[in-house]
Design a protein around this motif. Structure first.
Motif, PDB file in Angstrom:
ATOM      1  N   SER A  50      -4.613   6.758  -2.206  1.00  0.00           N
ATOM      2  CA  SER A  50      -3.989   5.552  -1.662  1.00  0.00           C
ATOM      3  C   SER A  50      -4.163   4.431  -2.678  1.00  0.00           C
ATOM      4  O   SER A  50      -5.268   4.197  -3.176  1.00  0.00           O
ATOM      5  CB  SER A  50      -4.640   5.160  -0.329  1.00  0.00           C
ATOM      6  N   TYR A  51      -3.068   3.731  -2.961  1.00  0.00           N
ATOM      7  CA  TYR A  51      -3.075   2.725  -4.012  1.00  0.00           C
ATOM      8  C   TYR A  51      -2.279   1.502  -3.562  1.00  0.00           C
ATOM      9  O   TYR A  51      -1.631   1.508  -2.516  1.00  0.00           O
ATOM     10  CB  TYR A  51      -2.459   3.309  -5.294  1.00  0.00           C
ATOM     11  N   ASN A  52      -2.296   0.471  -4.398  1.00  0.00           N
ATOM     12  CA  ASN A  52      -1.514  -0.739  -4.150  1.00  0.00           C
ATOM     13  C   ASN A  52      -0.522  -0.968  -5.278  1.00  0.00           C
ATOM     14  O   ASN A  52      -0.876  -0.838  -6.461  1.00  0.00           O
ATOM     15  CB  ASN A  52      -2.430  -1.969  -4.037  1.00  0.00           C
ATOM     16  N   ASP A 106       0.736   5.751  -0.381  1.00  0.00           N
ATOM     17  CA  ASP A 106       0.010   7.015  -0.470  1.00  0.00           C
ATOM     18  C   ASP A 106       0.780   7.932  -1.416  1.00  0.00           C
ATOM     19  O   ASP A 106       2.003   8.088  -1.285  1.00  0.00           O
ATOM     20  CB  ASP A 106      -0.122   7.670   0.902  1.00  0.00           C
ATOM     21  N   PRO A 134       0.834  -1.208   0.000  1.00  0.00           N
ATOM     22  CA  PRO A 134       0.000   0.000   0.000  1.00  0.00           C
ATOM     23  C   PRO A 134       0.868   1.257   0.000  1.00  0.00           C
ATOM     24  O   PRO A 134       1.852   1.336   0.744  1.00  0.00           O
ATOM     25  CB  PRO A 134      -0.811  -0.133   1.296  1.00  0.00           C
TER      26      PRO A 134
END
Length: 443
Positions: free
Chosen positions: A76-78, A29, A27
């Motif tokens: 927020s991403y993966n 940001d 994860p």
């Protein structure tokens, strides 16, 4: 001609000793100041062709034409990653591997022919740990709006966020922090690794830029040579909608999912056309038909990319862009076509925005294939007008005036996609030797 088995659904197995690898999501940001672009139609292939034509117009700037202003992307991403470490060796040094356009993280750990072309294995054998990522927006990482979200700047921020997590021991699946982080990129991944060094010079300890130069005038060569398609149309079941009724009906009705060549032969024979397996193979593998059938392999992940994700048209475009004819295994090239990844409109519009100079003070190595098209125009031994360097990769030195060491190396008998060529491992060793000579040996 490649063996018939090369175009059947690819079940490639291999085993490499002395490695422990795992796949997981990291994860991140992101806060990225970047462009806000006017969207133009890019769903149909004619629209995509029009986008490429306007992008390449001489003495015009399509990025400026579409730019409406600026925005700060916050989210927020993966990031999908493969982490590998050797059974023995340093836990203090790690190589973060960033792929280029057209590929994903598997570029660094090709399992073809029992991992014969794996960069990861060479790095592990030298004692390094590795972390190969799918770039933000690509592969199994988070996707997004192809115009105004997935841009070069945001991808650099994602790469930096991953880097900090590695340094600070904040990745749950990795049981230690790493004091020394080496960034290894390929092509657009090298652009981003360079960009990171310019914006966050303290966050990297060494730079390996493969498939790279600072000569930007050849971008039009590659955009034209790709013969870009909408990814959703080029491989409809893999890149598009997995529930596509038309294509799935054809697959199931004519039994093409397991053996494409035999299935097509039966269809042709029923129509009174008698072709050999090799003739069917040539028609299939060297034309866009190959990509239409790729989605028939039910083991392939369905990514369902939105419109604005583009891809090169077929195997012949892949060869032009990435491979030196005669110096690669066609079977491996077919793997590349089956597993290829797209590029976004936003990436193309922002790829040239990197800073012109980096204050990085560590060692830098540039490794580029002698017939690299996107960064050398097909001849890395050429000279760019107005420069005094003896070859194009050597010119990258001007972007690193404070580097503790700079070297450039031209890999012979190799095109842009270095890892897909017969002599790939020789280039891998050049990289490990350079790191060892300049204070970044794994031990």
């Amino acid at each position: 001609m490649a063996p018939l088995k090369a175009i059947l659904p690819l079940v490639l197995a291999g085993f490499s000793a002395a490695r422990q690898c795992s796949n997981f999501l990291i994860p991140v940001d992101i806060s990225s100041r970047q462009g806000q672009f006017r969207k133009v139609p890019v769903e149909g292939n004619l629209d995509v062709g029009a986008f490429a034509t306007r992008f390449n117009e001489f003495q015009k700037n399509y990025t400026a034409t579409l730019l409406e202003g600026y925005q700060t992307l916050v989210g927020s991403y993966n990031i999908s990653a493969q982490y590998c470490r050797p059974d023995s060796g340093s836990k203090n040094k790690i190589q973060i591997l960033t792929h280029g356009i057209g590929f994903d993280k598997t570029y660094w750990d090709l399992d073809y022919d029992n991992y014969k072309y794996s960069y990861v294995n060479v790095a592990l054998n030298a004692g390094y740990s590795t972390l190969a990522i799918d770039r933000f927006g690509i592969g199994n990482s988070s996707h997004g709006d192809p115009f105004n979200e997935i841009q070069a700047q945001a991808e650099v921020e994602a790469l930096n966020a991953v880097t900090l997590a590695v340094r600070n021991g904040h990745i749950r699946e990795i049981d230690s922090s790493y004091k020394k982080v080496i960034h290894v990129g390929h092509s657009f991944g090298s652009v981003q690794s360079y960009w990171l060094s310019a914006k966050y010079p303290k966050n990297t300890d060494g730079l390996i830029l493969t498939g790279y130069s600072t000569a930007g005038q050849f971008l039009a060569y590659i955009v034209a040579g790709w013969n870009l398609h909408s990814a959703r149309l080029n491989q409809p079941l893999r890149f598009g909608n997995a529930s596509n009724v038309v294509f799935r009906t054809v697959v199931e009705r004519h039994g093409l999912s397991n053996n494409i060549v035999q299935g097509l032969q039966k269809l042709l024979m029923a129509a009174g056309v008698d072709l050999t397996s090799d003739e069917v193979w040539n028609e299939l593998a060297t034309t866009e038909v190959l990509d239409l059938t790729t989605g028939y392999n039910k083991s392939v992940i369905s990514y369902n990319y939105p419109s604005g994700y583009l891809t090169h048209s077929d195997l012949t475009a892949l060869q032009y862009a990435f491979l030196q004819p005669g110096n690669y295994d066609v079977g491996l090239a077919l793997v590349a076509e089956h597993t290829k990844q797209p590029v976004t409109t936003g990436e193309l519009l922002t790829i040239g925005n990197a800073p012109k100079m980096s204050p990085f003070t560590g060692p830098v190595l540039v490794v580029t294939g002698e017939t690299d098209v996107p960064f050398c125009g097909g001849n890395c031994y050429g000279q760019v007008m107005g420069t005094s360097t003896s070859n194009i990769p050597e010119g990258v030195a001007k972007a690193f005036p404070s580097a503790s060491a700079f070297e450039s190396y031209i890999q012979p008998n190799t095109g842009h996609g270095l890892n897909f060529h017969y002599n790939a491992t020789a280039g891998y060793q050049v990289i490990q030797d350079f790191l060892a000579r300049h204070g970044l040996a794994a031990q």
